[in-house]
Every structure is written in C-alpha cells, then in structure tokens.
Design an enzyme around this catalytic site. Structure first.
Site, mmCIF file in Angstrom:
data_model
loop_
_atom_site.group_PDB
_atom_site.id
_atom_site.type_symbol
_atom_site.label_atom_id
_atom_site.label_comp_id
_atom_site.label_asym_id
_atom_site.label_seq_id
_atom_site.Cartn_x
_atom_site.Cartn_y
_atom_site.Cartn_z
ATOM 1 N N GLU A 1 16.519 -20.830 28.223
ATOM 2 C CA GLU A 1 16.507 -19.829 27.505
ATOM 3 C C GLU A 1 16.127 -19.953 26.138
ATOM 4 O O GLU A 1 16.330 -18.738 25.313
ATOM 5 C CB GLU A 1 16.641 -18.028 28.066
ATOM 6 C CG GLU A 1 17.305 -18.794 29.544
ATOM 7 C CD GLU A 1 16.630 -16.296 29.915
ATOM 8 O OE1 GLU A 1 16.550 -15.903 29.281
ATOM 9 O OE2 GLU A 1 16.526 -16.966 31.727
ATOM 10 N N GLN B 1 40.765 -31.178 28.173
ATOM 11 C CA GLN B 1 41.720 -31.930 27.274
ATOM 12 C C GLN B 1 42.662 -31.424 28.100
ATOM 13 O O GLN B 1 43.725 -32.287 28.105
ATOM 14 C CB GLN B 1 41.640 -31.565 25.765
ATOM 15 C CG GLN B 1 42.429 -32.360 24.969
ATOM 16 C CD GLN B 1 42.170 -33.454 25.613
ATOM 17 O OE1 GLN B 1 40.057 -34.373 25.919
ATOM 18 N NE2 GLN B 1 41.804 -34.611 24.892
ATOM 19 N N SER C 1 10.227 -25.842 23.903
ATOM 20 C CA SER C 1 10.735 -25.264 22.590
ATOM 21 C C SER C 1 8.842 -24.371 22.419
ATOM 22 O O SER C 1 9.741 -23.524 21.702
ATOM 23 C CB SER C 1 11.176 -25.733 21.200
ATOM 24 O OG SER C 1 12.621 -26.610 21.677
ATOM 25 N N THR D 1 13.329 -22.331 37.566
ATOM 26 C CA THR D 1 14.397 -22.075 38.418
ATOM 27 C C THR D 1 13.981 -21.509 39.081
ATOM 28 O O THR D 1 13.400 -20.272 39.578
ATOM 29 C CB THR D 1 15.476 -20.833 37.137
ATOM 30 O OG1 THR D 1 15.842 -22.099 36.786
ATOM 31 C CG2 THR D 1 16.835 -20.485 38.044
ATOM 32 N N GLU E 1 6.106 -26.419 30.297
ATOM 33 C CA GLU E 1 5.697 -27.035 31.088
ATOM 34 C C GLU E 1 5.716 -28.659 29.940
ATOM 35 O O GLU E 1 6.585 -28.513 29.547
ATOM 36 C CB GLU E 1 4.087 -27.102 31.052
ATOM 37 C CG GLU E 1 3.656 -25.965 31.036
ATOM 38 C CD GLU E 1 1.690 -25.404 31.139
ATOM 39 O OE1 GLU E 1 0.912 -26.610 30.367
ATOM 40 O OE2 GLU E 1 1.741 -24.887 31.371
ATOM 41 N N TRP F 1 10.703 -26.913 35.474
ATOM 42 C CA TRP F 1 11.659 -27.039 34.458
ATOM 43 C C TRP F 1 11.511 -25.108 35.859
ATOM 44 O O TRP F 1 12.113 -23.562 34.871
ATOM 45 C CB TRP F 1 12.213 -26.128 33.669
ATOM 46 C CG TRP F 1 11.957 -27.706 33.295
ATOM 47 C CD1 TRP F 1 11.446 -27.986 31.741
ATOM 48 C CD2 TRP F 1 12.637 -28.957 33.054
ATOM 49 N NE1 TRP F 1 11.495 -29.572 31.216
ATOM 50 C CE2 TRP F 1 12.242 -30.035 32.402
ATOM 51 C CE3 TRP F 1 14.037 -28.508 34.216
ATOM 52 C CZ2 TRP F 1 13.145 -30.730 31.800
ATOM 53 C CZ3 TRP F 1 14.458 -30.082 33.665
ATOM 54 C CH2 TRP F 1 14.410 -30.903 32.586
ATOM 55 N N PHE G 1 10.415 -17.309 36.925
ATOM 56 C CA PHE G 1 9.875 -17.245 35.338
ATOM 57 C C PHE G 1 8.871 -18.328 35.525
ATOM 58 O O PHE G 1 10.246 -19.246 35.050
ATOM 59 C CB PHE G 1 10.576 -17.014 34.745
ATOM 60 C CG PHE G 1 10.031 -16.276 32.988
ATOM 61 C CD1 PHE G 1 9.584 -15.212 32.414
ATOM 62 C CD2 PHE G 1 10.575 -17.922 32.163
ATOM 63 C CE1 PHE G 1 9.688 -15.521 31.373
ATOM 64 C CE2 PHE G 1 10.549 -17.887 30.595
ATOM 65 C CZ PHE G 1 9.526 -16.366 30.777
ATOM 66 N N ALA H 1 5.162 -28.745 27.016
ATOM 67 C CA ALA H 1 5.271 -27.509 26.659
ATOM 68 C C ALA H 1 6.716 -27.527 26.484
ATOM 69 O O ALA H 1 6.922 -26.516 26.970
ATOM 70 C CB ALA H 1 4.338 -26.535 26.722
HETATM 71 C C1 LIG Z 1 18.729 -26.522 34.285
HETATM 72 C C2 LIG Z 1 17.369 -25.821 33.821
HETATM 73 C C3 LIG Z 1 16.896 -24.853 34.213
HETATM 74 C C4 LIG Z 1 14.862 -23.907 33.497
HETATM 75 N N1 LIG Z 1 14.496 -22.973 33.807
HETATM 76 C C5 LIG Z 1 13.809 -22.175 33.350
HETATM 77 C C6 LIG Z 1 12.659 -20.988 33.917
HETATM 78 O O1 LIG Z 1 12.987 -20.793 34.714
HETATM 79 N N2 LIG Z 1 11.688 -21.314 33.278
HETATM 80 C C7 LIG Z 1 11.338 -21.791 32.015
HETATM 81 O O2 LIG Z 1 10.168 -21.340 32.003
HETATM 82 N N3 LIG Z 1 11.865 -22.660 31.821
HETATM 83 C C8 LIG Z 1 12.757 -23.759 32.317
HETATM 84 N N4 LIG Z 1 13.861 -24.046 31.722
HETATM 85 C C9 LIG Z 1 13.465 -24.841 30.548
HETATM 86 C C10 LIG Z 1 13.848 -24.651 29.037
HETATM 87 O O3 LIG Z 1 13.317 -23.091 28.709
HETATM 88 C C11 LIG Z 1 13.456 -26.065 28.090
HETATM 89 O O4 LIG Z 1 14.352 -26.814 28.443
HETATM 90 C C12 LIG Z 1 14.160 -25.413 26.893
HETATM 91 O O5 LIG Z 1 13.349 -24.629 26.141
HETATM 92 C C13 LIG Z 1 13.959 -26.307 26.113
HETATM 93 O O6 LIG Z 1 12.541 -27.037 25.801
HETATM 94 P P1 LIG Z 1 12.197 -29.147 26.204
HETATM 95 O O7 LIG Z 1 13.550 -29.397 27.401
HETATM 96 O O8 LIG Z 1 10.414 -29.191 26.281
HETATM 97 O O9 LIG Z 1 12.922 -29.135 24.854
HETATM 98 P P2 LIG Z 1 12.284 -29.474 23.487
HETATM 99 O O10 LIG Z 1 11.748 -28.474 23.615
HETATM 100 O O11 LIG Z 1 11.298 -31.000 23.740
HETATM 101 O O12 LIG Z 1 13.361 -30.137 22.553
HETATM 102 C C14 LIG Z 1 14.417 -31.213 22.716
HETATM 103 C C15 LIG Z 1 14.814 -30.891 21.130
HETATM 104 O O13 LIG Z 1 14.732 -30.658 20.611
HETATM 105 C C16 LIG Z 1 14.461 -29.390 19.641
HETATM 106 N N5 LIG Z 1 14.113 -28.812 19.028
HETATM 107 C C17 LIG Z 1 12.988 -27.993 19.693
HETATM 108 N N6 LIG Z 1 12.113 -27.456 18.224
HETATM 109 C C18 LIG Z 1 12.520 -27.517 17.339
HETATM 110 C C19 LIG Z 1 12.937 -26.985 16.385
HETATM 111 N N7 LIG Z 1 11.651 -26.042 15.800
HETATM 112 N N8 LIG Z 1 13.497 -27.085 15.658
HETATM 113 C C20 LIG Z 1 14.683 -28.034 15.801
HETATM 114 N N9 LIG Z 1 14.833 -28.254 17.156
HETATM 115 C C21 LIG Z 1 13.886 -28.277 17.550
HETATM 116 C C22 LIG Z 1 15.670 -28.196 20.973
HETATM 117 O O14 LIG Z 1 16.295 -27.674 20.500
HETATM 118 C C23 LIG Z 1 16.250 -30.246 21.758
HETATM 119 O O15 LIG Z 1 17.255 -30.502 21.091
HETATM 120 C C24 LIG Z 1 14.696 -24.415 32.075
HETATM 121 C C25 LIG Z 1 15.800 -25.444 32.022
HETATM 122 C C26 LIG Z 1 16.853 -26.634 32.812
HETATM 123 C C27 LIG Z 1 17.325 -27.670 31.924
#
Ligand SMILES: Cc1cc2nc3c(=O)[nH]c(=O)nc-3n(C[C@H](O)[C@H](O)[C@H](O)COP(=O)(O)OP(=O)(O)OC[C@H]3O[C@@H](n4cnc5c(N)ncnc54)[C@H](O)[C@@H]3O)c2cc1C
Length: 375
Positions: free
Chosen positions: A361, A334, A131, A157, A126, A155, A122, A129
């Site tokens: 997710e 712990q 959250s 998986t 990006e 990201w 899935f 992009a």
């Molecule tokens: C091991 C792993 C596997 C993954 N697998 C997949 C996959 O198969 N397919 C896929 O499409 N994606 C995948 N992801 C991506 C994952 O869904 C994203 O990492 C996640 O959605 C967060 O996006 P970001 O890392 O860009 O963090 P950001 O969106 O930049 O967030 C950074 C921080 O800001 C916080 N934040 C952001 N917006 C808000 C808000 N409006 N209010 C409060 N806090 C906020 C977040 O909670 C986080 O703590 C995977 C990620 C990992 C680490």
C-alpha cells in the site's frame, strides 16, 4: 479524541480477539508454512460483522468508523496477520464502490463483500508499475456498450480467490489521468490468476499475478468516470494505510507480548534475563514504539471518521507503525536468543511478516514522499 475505548469498542475488540483465537490462532503457523488460505474463516468473520466494519448498514456493513475498524484489525493481526490483511484488502472494493460506485454497483457488489460471503481484491500494480502505479500498461478499450481489457497485473492479494476485483486499466493516454477502474467478476472469460508468489511470509494470504486476455465487461463495470481510476486508487489507499497500520500494531503487540513473557521466564547468570537493565531498555523501547504506533493509527482513523483531512496522518501512521513493528519483531527475536531464530517459536515468523507491511500500500519511501510533499 478519546484515549479509552467506549463500551461498544471494548466489546468489538473482545469479539475480534475471541473469533481470532477460535478460528485461526492454532492453525495459522501450519497454514503459513503450507500457504493455505481458508476462505471459510472470512465467512465466519463476516457472520460476526467483522468484514464490513466501516461499510454502511444499508449495504450490510456494521456502519461503524475506521477507529472501530482499526481496533478490530489490531486484534485479528495479533493472532494472524494474514487474515487482517485479507479483511483489509476485501475492504478496499467496499470503500471504492461506496465512495465512487453508482447505486446499482453498490447494491450488487458491496453486501456480499461486507457479509464475508465474497472476497474482494484490488489490482493496481504491474511488473514495471509499482510505486509509479500511474504508468500501468493494462488497457481497456471501449467497444459499444462494453470494454475489452488486456494486460497482466502483478501482486494482487487474494486475486486467485476473489469474487470481485477492482482492476485498474488504461483507457486514455500516458500517465495517471489515463487510468480507469473496473469491476471484474471472478469467472469472467479471459480473466484468471497466474502464478502465486512464493513469499518470505504472509503465505496464508495469497498474492497473485492476474491475467486479462480479451476480457469483455459491460460498460456498467466502469467505476466513476473514465480517467478517474488513479484518483480512486489513491483515495482507497489513503484509508487502506490506516488498516495496514492497525495490522502492524497487532503484529507488533503479539511479538512484544510473547518476547516479554519469555524474558521473565528465561534465566541466565542465575536470574531472569528481564532483570537485566540491557533487556529492560529494549523492552521499554518496544513498548513506547508500540504505544506511539497505536496512537498515530487511531488518530488518523479519528480524523477520517470526523470527515477531516487525513492523508498525511494516514501515511505517517503507516510509516511509523510498520517501521516500529519491523524493529519490535527484530528485537523480539533478539530477546529469545538462539531459539528466537528457530521455527519452534513464532517470533521469527512475526519478523518476516513485519517486512511486507513496510512495502504494501505504498512503500515507506512513498509514505515519506506523501508526507514531505504535503508539508
Ligand atoms: C505481499 C504483497 C502484496 C501486495 N498486494 C497488492 C495488491 O493487493 N494490489 C496491488 O495493486 N499491489 C499489491 N502489492 C504491490 C505493492 O503495492 C508494490 O510492491 C509496492 O507499491 C512497491 O512497488 P514495487 O514492488 O514495484 O517496487 P518499486 O516501485 O520498484 O520500488 C523499489 C524500491 O524503490 C523505492 N522507490 C521507488 N520510487 C521511489 C521514489 N520516488 N523515491 C524513493 N524511493 C523510491 C521503493 O520504496 C522500493 O524500496 C503487493 C506487494 C506485496 C509484496
């Protein structure tokens, strides 16, 4: 909603536990260390009907519900969270195609995924992009009876081993309404995995960059309609959150069982540390968090299986169970004291694995947003 499993559910639970013990319980530690994903394990789980549990029987799934799915994933995760993640992620294209695909797409792509012969992925996120997935930039441009896809996804998986990837790309203007979903097959010219992330944990479940360079797919690869992609992704994630919750429960259970056994054996001040009230209070909190997590996950699954709204409940289950498992696994370290912090014992790995469940997710901040908005 029942609070005890049916005979069929108890059998499924035992089947998943036995398969996990046989297939990866003894190799997961090494595979995690070395970042090895074993495709044949998914194939074997598939032969037992564990890779397409909620998929309809007509597409070679088991035709069961999310409650059964959650029960099985808890068992798999208790022995190897990476494989629970793999099964859950391979389930996402099945859910998407079952709900939004046409008959031709369902017949072609779902059965090999449900049988565990193919691996699914899935690809939504990006680099800029996460959250805010609706701001994704990968583009799909229609050219006669084809689409041409360009961009870099992050990201994904098991993107490097997947046969069927649902790729989200922009066909329209800015924002969520401009996003569409496409089926991209492994081996399509211009479509390849980039770097594999070197992660804190869950390295037996590879996470990859996916590169799209003038990837030509037939127009029949579009899932649903143009502009429906964001809705498709969010619908899949609603169900996916139940599976991440179930994975958290299995992982938390493994940490709980390992550390409480240790506490009964480890002696200090002339008695087992489990006799100290300070330890018993920790154990009581771990137990209660674990039980509450399972109930939230199973209730969200029950609502989904009953055809009732479940978005808020699935978010609450994912949020609570993954936060609980972070806390349970930290407490497990712990309870073991100094040795808990070493790689001689599995609890430090459980703690590292728990962290990712609070992020994937939809981060737990995003779950709070979903719940808060719905209220
Ligand atoms: C091991 C792993 C596997 C993954 N697998 C997949 C996959 O198969 N397919 C896929 O499409 N994606 C995948 N992801 C991506 C994952 O869904 C994203 O990492 C996640 O959605 C967060 O996006 P970001 O890392 O860009 O963090 P950001 O969106 O930049 O967030 C950074 C921080 O800001 C916080 N934040 C952001 N917006 C808000 C808000 N409006 N209010 C409060 N806090 C906020 C977040 O909670 C986080 O703590 C995977 C990620 C990992 C680490």
């Amino acid at each position: 909603m029942r609070f005890t499993p049916t005979e069929e559910q108890a059998q499924l639970k035992e089947l998943a536990a036995k398969a996990s013990r046989q297939l990866f319980a003894t190799t997961i530690e090494k595979d995690e260390e070395e970042g090895i994903f074993r495709r044949e394990i998914i194939r074997e789980l598939g032969k037992l009907g564990l890779t397409g549990i909620p998929t309809p029987v007509e597409y070679d799934g088991a035709g069961l519900g999310y409650l059964e799915y959650a029960i099985a994933l808890e068992e798999i995760a208790a022995y190897g969270a990476a494989y629970a993640i793999s099964v859950a992620v391979s389930g996402l294209p099945q859910v998407i195609l079952n709900l939004f695909g046409n008959e031709q797409q369902k017949k072609k792509y779902i059965p090999p995924l449900a049988r565990g012969e193919h691996i699914g992925a899935f690809s939504l996120s990006e680099s800029h992009a996460g959250s805010d997935a609706g701001s994704l930039k990968a583009r799909a441009v229609k050219n006669g009876s084809e689409y041409v896809l360009n961009g870099t996804k992050l990201w994904t998986t098991q993107g490097n081993v997947a046969d069927t990837v649902i790729v989200f790309a922009r066909t329209g203007g800015e924002g969520p309404r401009g996003v569409s979903a496409f089926i991209v097959e492994k081996g399509t010219k211009g479509f390849r995995a980039g770097k594999t992330e070197h992660k804190m944990a869950a390295n037996a479940s590879p996470t990859c960059e996916m590169i799209l360079e003038d990837v030509v797919v037939p127009a029949s690869s579009l899932v649903g309609e143009e502009g429906q992609g964001f809705k498709i992704a969010m619908t899949a994630l609603d169900s996916g959150r139940i599976t991440i919750g179930a994975t958290a429960v299995g992982l938390g259970r493994a940490a709980f069982e390992y550390s409480t056994k240790f506490a009964k054996e480890r002696k200090q001040f002339g008695q087992p540390i489990a006799d100290f009230q300070g330890i018993q209070f920790m154990v009581a909190d771990m137990y209660t968090a674990l039980e509450a997590s399972r109930l939230l996950v199973q209730r969200a699954a029950y609502l989904k299986d009953s055809g009732l709204p479940f978005t808020r409940e699935a978010s609450a289950a994912k949020l609570f169970s993954t936060d609980a498992t972070m806390s349970i696994t930290t407490d497990a370290v712990q309870l073991l004291g100094g040795v808990g912090y070493t790689k001689e014992y599995p609890v430090e790995r459980y703690m590292r694995e728990a962290k990712v469940l609070q992020i994937v997710e939809g981060t737990n901040q995003i779950q709070r947003m979903v719940i808060g908005r719905s209220i």
